[in-house]
Design a protein around this motif. Structure first.
Motif, PDB file in Angstrom:
ATOM      1  N   GLU A   1      23.361 -11.638 -10.872  1.00  0.00           N
ATOM      2  CA  GLU A   1      22.751 -12.934 -10.576  1.00  0.00           C
ATOM      3  C   GLU A   1      21.282 -12.775 -10.185  1.00  0.00           C
ATOM      4  O   GLU A   1      20.747 -11.657 -10.153  1.00  0.00           O
ATOM      5  N   SER A   2      20.655 -13.915  -9.899  1.00  0.00           N
ATOM      6  CA  SER A   2      19.218 -13.929  -9.604  1.00  0.00           C
ATOM      7  C   SER A   2      18.939 -14.568  -8.250  1.00  0.00           C
ATOM      8  O   SER A   2      19.735 -15.371  -7.740  1.00  0.00           O
ATOM      9  N   LEU A   3      17.801 -14.195  -7.691  1.00  0.00           N
ATOM     10  CA  LEU A   3      17.267 -14.818  -6.485  1.00  0.00           C
ATOM     11  C   LEU A   3      15.749 -14.875  -6.610  1.00  0.00           C
ATOM     12  O   LEU A   3      15.143 -14.029  -7.282  1.00  0.00           O
ATOM     13  N   ARG A   4      15.170 -15.863  -5.937  1.00  0.00           N
ATOM     14  CA  ARG A   4      13.714 -15.950  -5.887  1.00  0.00           C
ATOM     15  C   ARG A   4      13.285 -15.977  -4.431  1.00  0.00           C
ATOM     16  O   ARG A   4      13.664 -16.878  -3.689  1.00  0.00           O
ATOM     17  N   LEU A   5      12.508 -14.981  -4.046  1.00  0.00           N
ATOM     18  CA  LEU A   5      11.967 -14.924  -2.694  1.00  0.00           C
ATOM     19  C   LEU A   5      10.577 -15.555  -2.677  1.00  0.00           C
ATOM     20  O   LEU A   5       9.826 -15.457  -3.645  1.00  0.00           O
ATOM     21  N   ALA A   6      10.259 -16.167  -1.554  1.00  0.00           N
ATOM     22  CA  ALA A   6       8.933 -16.746  -1.365  1.00  0.00           C
ATOM     23  C   ALA A   6       8.383 -16.313  -0.020  1.00  0.00           C
ATOM     24  O   ALA A   6       9.141 -16.110   0.932  1.00  0.00           O
ATOM     25  N   CYS A   7       7.078 -16.163   0.054  1.00  0.00           N
ATOM     26  CA  CYS A   7       6.417 -15.795   1.301  1.00  0.00           C
ATOM     27  C   CYS A   7       5.203 -16.689   1.462  1.00  0.00           C
ATOM     28  O   CYS A   7       4.355 -16.768   0.564  1.00  0.00           O
ATOM     29  N   ALA A   8       5.144 -17.346   2.617  1.00  0.00           N
ATOM     30  CA  ALA A   8       4.039 -18.249   2.910  1.00  0.00           C
ATOM     31  C   ALA A   8       3.177 -17.671   4.012  1.00  0.00           C
ATOM     32  O   ALA A   8       3.693 -17.302   5.077  1.00  0.00           O
ATOM     33  N   ALA A   9       1.883 -17.598   3.754  1.00  0.00           N
ATOM     34  CA  ALA A   9       0.929 -17.159   4.766  1.00  0.00           C
ATOM     35  C   ALA A   9       0.307 -18.381   5.417  1.00  0.00           C
ATOM     36  O   ALA A   9      -0.054 -19.336   4.731  1.00  0.00           O
ATOM     37  N   SER A  10       0.213 -18.353   6.721  1.00  0.00           N
ATOM     38  CA  SER A  10      -0.362 -19.486   7.439  1.00  0.00           C
ATOM     39  C   SER A  10      -1.264 -19.001   8.556  1.00  0.00           C
ATOM     40  O   SER A  10      -1.207 -17.837   8.962  1.00  0.00           O
ATOM     41  N   GLY A  11      -2.071 -19.905   9.072  1.00  0.00           N
ATOM     42  CA  GLY A  11      -2.997 -19.559  10.130  1.00  0.00           C
ATOM     43  C   GLY A  11      -4.436 -19.664   9.655  1.00  0.00           C
ATOM     44  O   GLY A  11      -4.720 -20.201   8.590  1.00  0.00           O
ATOM     45  N   SER A  12      -5.319 -19.107  10.450  1.00  0.00           N
ATOM     46  CA  SER A  12      -6.748 -19.169  10.142  1.00  0.00           C
ATOM     47  C   SER A  12      -7.119 -18.043   9.176  1.00  0.00           C
ATOM     48  O   SER A  12      -7.558 -16.982   9.587  1.00  0.00           O
TER      49      SER A  12
ATOM     50  N   ALA B   1      -4.134 -20.345  -3.967  1.00  0.00           N
ATOM     51  CA  ALA B   1      -4.546 -21.602  -3.336  1.00  0.00           C
ATOM     52  C   ALA B   1      -3.570 -22.023  -2.241  1.00  0.00           C
ATOM     53  O   ALA B   1      -3.971 -22.555  -1.203  1.00  0.00           O
ATOM     54  N   LYS B   2      -2.280 -21.772  -2.482  1.00  0.00           N
ATOM     55  CA  LYS B   2      -1.246 -22.126  -1.502  1.00  0.00           C
ATOM     56  C   LYS B   2      -0.944 -20.992  -0.554  1.00  0.00           C
ATOM     57  O   LYS B   2      -0.122 -21.135   0.349  1.00  0.00           O
ATOM     58  N   LYS B   3      -1.583 -19.832  -0.772  1.00  0.00           N
ATOM     59  CA  LYS B   3      -1.355 -18.656   0.064  1.00  0.00           C
ATOM     60  C   LYS B   3       0.121 -18.269   0.026  1.00  0.00           C
ATOM     61  O   LYS B   3       0.743 -18.036   1.077  1.00  0.00           O
ATOM     62  N   MET B   4       0.665 -18.206  -1.174  1.00  0.00           N
ATOM     63  CA  MET B   4       2.065 -17.873  -1.374  1.00  0.00           C
ATOM     64  C   MET B   4       2.188 -16.674  -2.309  1.00  0.00           C
ATOM     65  O   MET B   4       1.377 -16.489  -3.213  1.00  0.00           O
ATOM     66  N   VAL B   5       3.241 -15.895  -2.089  1.00  0.00           N
ATOM     67  CA  VAL B   5       3.609 -14.843  -3.029  1.00  0.00           C
ATOM     68  C   VAL B   5       5.105 -14.949  -3.263  1.00  0.00           C
ATOM     69  O   VAL B   5       5.856 -15.280  -2.344  1.00  0.00           O
ATOM     70  N   TYR B   6       5.509 -14.695  -4.498  1.00  0.00           N
ATOM     71  CA  TYR B   6       6.900 -14.866  -4.888  1.00  0.00           C
ATOM     72  C   TYR B   6       7.444 -13.569  -5.492  1.00  0.00           C
ATOM     73  O   TYR B   6       6.693 -12.759  -6.026  1.00  0.00           O
ATOM     74  N   LEU B   7       8.765 -13.442  -5.433  1.00  0.00           N
ATOM     75  CA  LEU B   7       9.438 -12.326  -6.105  1.00  0.00           C
ATOM     76  C   LEU B   7      10.666 -12.889  -6.805  1.00  0.00           C
ATOM     77  O   LEU B   7      11.629 -13.288  -6.147  1.00  0.00           O
ATOM     78  N   GLN B   8      10.600 -12.940  -8.121  1.00  0.00           N
ATOM     79  CA  GLN B   8      11.747 -13.347  -8.918  1.00  0.00           C
ATOM     80  C   GLN B   8      12.576 -12.120  -9.214  1.00  0.00           C
ATOM     81  O   GLN B   8      12.085 -11.169  -9.826  1.00  0.00           O
ATOM     82  N   MET B   9      13.826 -12.148  -8.787  1.00  0.00           N
ATOM     83  CA  MET B   9      14.710 -10.991  -8.941  1.00  0.00           C
ATOM     84  C   MET B   9      15.867 -11.373  -9.857  1.00  0.00           C
ATOM     85  O   MET B   9      16.679 -12.242  -9.500  1.00  0.00           O
ATOM     86  N   ASN B  10      15.924 -10.736 -10.999  1.00  0.00           N
ATOM     87  CA  ASN B  10      16.992 -10.982 -11.969  1.00  0.00           C
ATOM     88  C   ASN B  10      17.867  -9.749 -12.105  1.00  0.00           C
ATOM     89  O   ASN B  10      17.471  -8.642 -11.719  1.00  0.00           O
ATOM     90  N   SER B  11      19.048  -9.956 -12.670  1.00  0.00           N
ATOM     91  CA  SER B  11      19.981  -8.853 -12.915  1.00  0.00           C
ATOM     92  C   SER B  11      20.149  -7.989 -11.671  1.00  0.00           C
ATOM     93  O   SER B  11      20.039  -6.751 -11.730  1.00  0.00           O
TER      94      SER B  11
END
Length: 121
Positions: free
Chosen positions: A16-27, A74-84
């Protein structure tokens, strides 16, 4: 104060698959390299994938062809799409980023608290 917060972990079955997200916030002025690491019980933390501000990517051999890292600067995000997904992908996944906070001209490494990914039937 700069923070990285991960989301998207969970329990899935092999294949199966999962998608991780990471949000950076602050100054934050800007983020340089961003990446995902993981640590399984009894193991050292290891790099899974990284991406530069220019979009160049790097992957651990064990995830090449299955995982894809991406970012939205622009959104200060990084993602990890994990398949198989495989049972050996089970670990706590940590977001990492080199960030220049508003109070400094230097980039510092920041870590999230991690999100658990469990792959089991």
């Amino acid at each position: 104060q700069v923070q990285l917060v991960e989301s998207g972990g969970g329990l899935v079955q092999p294949g199966e698959s999962l998608r991780l997200a990471c949000a950076a916030s602050g100054s934050i002025v800007s983020a340089n390299d961003m990446g995902w690491y993981r640590q399984a019980p009894g193991n050292e933390r290891e790099l899974v994938a990284s991406i530069t501000s220019g979009g160049r990517t790097n992957y651990a051999d064990s995830v090449k062809g299955r995982f894809t890292i991406s970012r939205d600067s622009a959104k200060k995000m990084v993602y990890l799409q994990m398949n198989s997904l495989k049972s050996e992908d089970t670990a706590v996944y940590y977001c990492n980023a080199r960030i220049r906070p508003s109070y400094s001209s230097i980039y510092y490494p920041y870590w999230g608290r991690g999100t658990q990914v469990t792959v089991s039937s």
